[in-house]
Design a protein around this motif. Structure first.
Motif, mmCIF file in Angstrom:
data_model
loop_
_atom_site.group_PDB
_atom_site.id
_atom_site.type_symbol
_atom_site.label_atom_id
_atom_site.label_comp_id
_atom_site.label_asym_id
_atom_site.label_seq_id
_atom_site.Cartn_x
_atom_site.Cartn_y
_atom_site.Cartn_z
ATOM 1 N N ALA A 263 9.956 6.876 -7.881
ATOM 2 C CA ALA A 263 10.029 7.697 -6.342
ATOM 3 C C ALA A 263 8.559 7.886 -5.797
ATOM 4 O O ALA A 263 8.283 7.798 -4.626
ATOM 5 N N GLU A 264 7.868 8.656 -6.684
ATOM 6 C CA GLU A 264 6.289 9.001 -6.045
ATOM 7 C C GLU A 264 5.638 7.871 -5.793
ATOM 8 O O GLU A 264 5.035 7.784 -4.723
ATOM 9 N N ALA A 268 4.440 7.269 -1.989
ATOM 10 C CA ALA A 268 2.954 7.041 -1.621
ATOM 11 C C ALA A 268 2.803 5.751 -0.958
ATOM 12 O O ALA A 268 1.571 5.195 -0.490
ATOM 13 N N GLY A 269 3.763 4.686 -0.885
ATOM 14 C CA GLY A 269 3.626 3.523 -0.254
ATOM 15 C C GLY A 269 2.827 2.750 -1.047
ATOM 16 O O GLY A 269 2.123 1.613 -0.585
ATOM 17 N N ASP A 270 3.036 2.882 -2.206
ATOM 18 C CA ASP A 270 2.276 1.834 -3.289
ATOM 19 C C ASP A 270 2.671 0.471 -3.260
ATOM 20 O O ASP A 270 2.028 -0.570 -3.662
ATOM 21 N N VAL A 271 4.038 0.196 -2.981
ATOM 22 C CA VAL A 271 4.601 -1.218 -2.730
ATOM 23 C C VAL A 271 4.964 -1.626 -1.283
ATOM 24 O O VAL A 271 5.883 -2.036 -1.105
#
Ligand code: ADP
Length: 475
Positions: A263-264, A268-271
């Motif tokens: 979820a984090e 954080a928009g990592d994907v």
């Protein structure tokens, strides 16, 4: 005609017969003397005869009436005495009958009581004001491995050996004497690790109540009744349950941690970027996950507390720094509710405490103050030097109802006044706080007024928390 009636007639007839007989004898005598004694011849003999003739009649009549009166009164008294004796005899018979009935009733009740006492599964001991054993039922004898003969007249602490947390109780700590002091009931529970050591040295967990009857139903010198039982089986089941909860909570932590990481990462928009709706749903997942992690940690902590396996490892802690970290975690809620936080950090030095355990205490007390205080309320956190360290967390919130005072530190308890207020909670926080404070040598108390506010006070000795070895830390 009745017997008493007959006797009454006889007591009247006999005196009359005596009177008539007396009068008849008198007249017969007088008549005899009148006929046969010489009349008017002169001389001394004539003179005496004349006096005799005159007075014999009078004497005879008086004597007859006197005899009549004496016999009448004698017979009347006799009759009354007989009647009195009859009344007394019948009332004596009545009383004897009543006595016999009462005796039978008492005997029956005695037998019933004995049957109840001897068939009871619980051990029962009756103790005098001086602590002397007066009575012990069969179960108590079997549980303690003693016989009634060898315990009679002995002091209770000689026969009933009690221990709590592996320490033998002193006479002052004995529930019997505590119950007498407070004229009340004193109890020992198995989750206090209360045990009995029998005559062979076998130790078994127990639940025991000592009930004072001083000044109430006190009889035959009995002052306290002790009821106890062996709860080895219940304790084993309870431990198995606690171990299961501990295992389940432990297993749940791994997947919950994985959910949090993912979820984090997503947040954080990592994907890739998320749209507004996706972000808000993911936020919900993240917050729910946090709540679940908190619950799982609480369950784990509670099971470790109950199993008595948590360790206390004190070191120097900066109280202000520890509290500010907790406040920053709670900041979103504090800001949302527009609360005022007053900090009175007046303890002059670092305090010797287990950092994890101090966090659990402060986090629970401060988050409760935030949860149970309406918007724009004030929370005051004070550290001061008073017989060691005194921590006070006060709020201006809903307060605790008087009826809830005695249950506030129990597991899963939540007071009625906050139930309709949509405030989340498990009822485990204060239970944990109290267990930690007690185990580490401190004490906790509170004062509260409904709709005005609550203050919790935690007191530790100057030396700090008491060290204890254990398998795991609380989280
Ligand atoms: P919970 O998870 O419900 O907060 P706790 O064990 O921390 O569990 O508290 C038990 C109960 O004590 C709460 O549900 C609440 O009724 C009451 N309580 C605790 N702290 C406060 C407070 N500061 N003000 C009012 N009530 C409180």
């Amino acid at each position: 005609m009745s017997w008493s009636h007959k006797k009454r007639s006889a007591s009247v007839i006999i005196p009359f017969l005596v009177l008539i007989l007396g009068l008849a004898v008198t007249f017969a005598t007088w008549n005899f003397y009148s006929k046969f004694l010489p009349a008017g011849g002169g001389g001394e003999v004539d003179f005496l005869s004349e006096i005799f003739k005159r007075y014999v009649l009078l004497f005879g009549i008086v004597a007859s009436f006197a005899l009549f009166a004496i016999i009448l009164s004698l017979l009347t008294s006799r009759r009354r005495a007989v009647e009195l004796a009859e009344v007394m005899t019948s009332s004596l018979k009545e009383k004897t009958r009543e006595l016999e009935t009462t005796e039978k009733k008492v005997e029956k009740e005695d037998k019933q009581l004995n049957a109840i006492l001897s068939s009871m599964g619980e051990g029962l001991i009756a103790v005098s004001k001086e602590g002397t054993i007066m009575l012990m039922n069969q179960s108590a004898q079997a549980l303690l491995g003693v016989s009634a003969g060898e315990v009679s007249g002995k002091k209770i602490e000689e026969i009933l050996k009690l221990s709590k947390e592996d320490k033998l109780l002193t006479k002052e700590e004995y529930p019997v004497y505590q119950a007498m002091k407070g004229n009340d009931i004193a109890r020992l529970y198995f989750y206090d690790n209360a045990s009995i050591i029998d005559s062979t040295g076998r130790k078994f967990p127990t639940v025991l109540s000592a009930i004072s009857i001083l000044g109430k139903d006190e009889s035959e010198g009995v002052a306290v009744i002790i009821v106890f039982r062996d709860v080895s089986l219940e304790k084993a089941v309870d431990e198995a349950k606690t171990e299961f909860v501990s295992l389940a909570a432990h297993q749940l932590r791994m997947p919950l941690t994985a959910i949090r990481w993912y979820a984090e990462m997503l947040l954080a928009g990592d994907v890739g970027e998320l749209n507004k709706d996706q972000h808000s749903y993911l936020d919900e997942i993240y917050e729910s996950n946090k709540r679940m992690v908190k619950l799982v940690n609480e369950l784990l902590n509670v099971s470790r507390i109950r199993l008595g396996t948590f360790k206390i490892d004190p070191k120097a802690v900066d109280l202000a720094k520890a509290t500010d970290t907790i406040l920053s975690e709670l900041q979103p809620n504090i800001s949302k509710k527009e609360m005022i936080i007053v900090k009175n950090y007046n303890y002059p030095e670092n305090f010797n405490a287990d950092p994890n355990l101090l966090d659990v205490i402060l986090e629970n007390l401060i988050s409760n103050a935030v949860k149970y205080t309406p918007d724009k309320g004030t929370i005051t956190i004070t550290f001061e030097e008073r017989n060691g360290l005194l921590i006070t967390v006060s709020d201006t919130g809903y307060g605790i109802p008087k009826a809830a005072y005695s249950k506030i530190f129990s597991q899963l308890y939540r007071a009625d006044n906050i139930k309709g207020k949509d405030v989340e909670g498990t009822g485990l926080g204060l239970y944990m706080v109290k267990a930690i404070v007690d185990e580490s040598g401190g004490s906790i108390s509170f004062s509260s007024e409904e709709n005005k506010g609550t203050s919790f006070h935690v007191q530790f000795p100057k030396s700090g928390m008491k060290k204890r070895e254990g398998f795991k830390s609380l989280s």
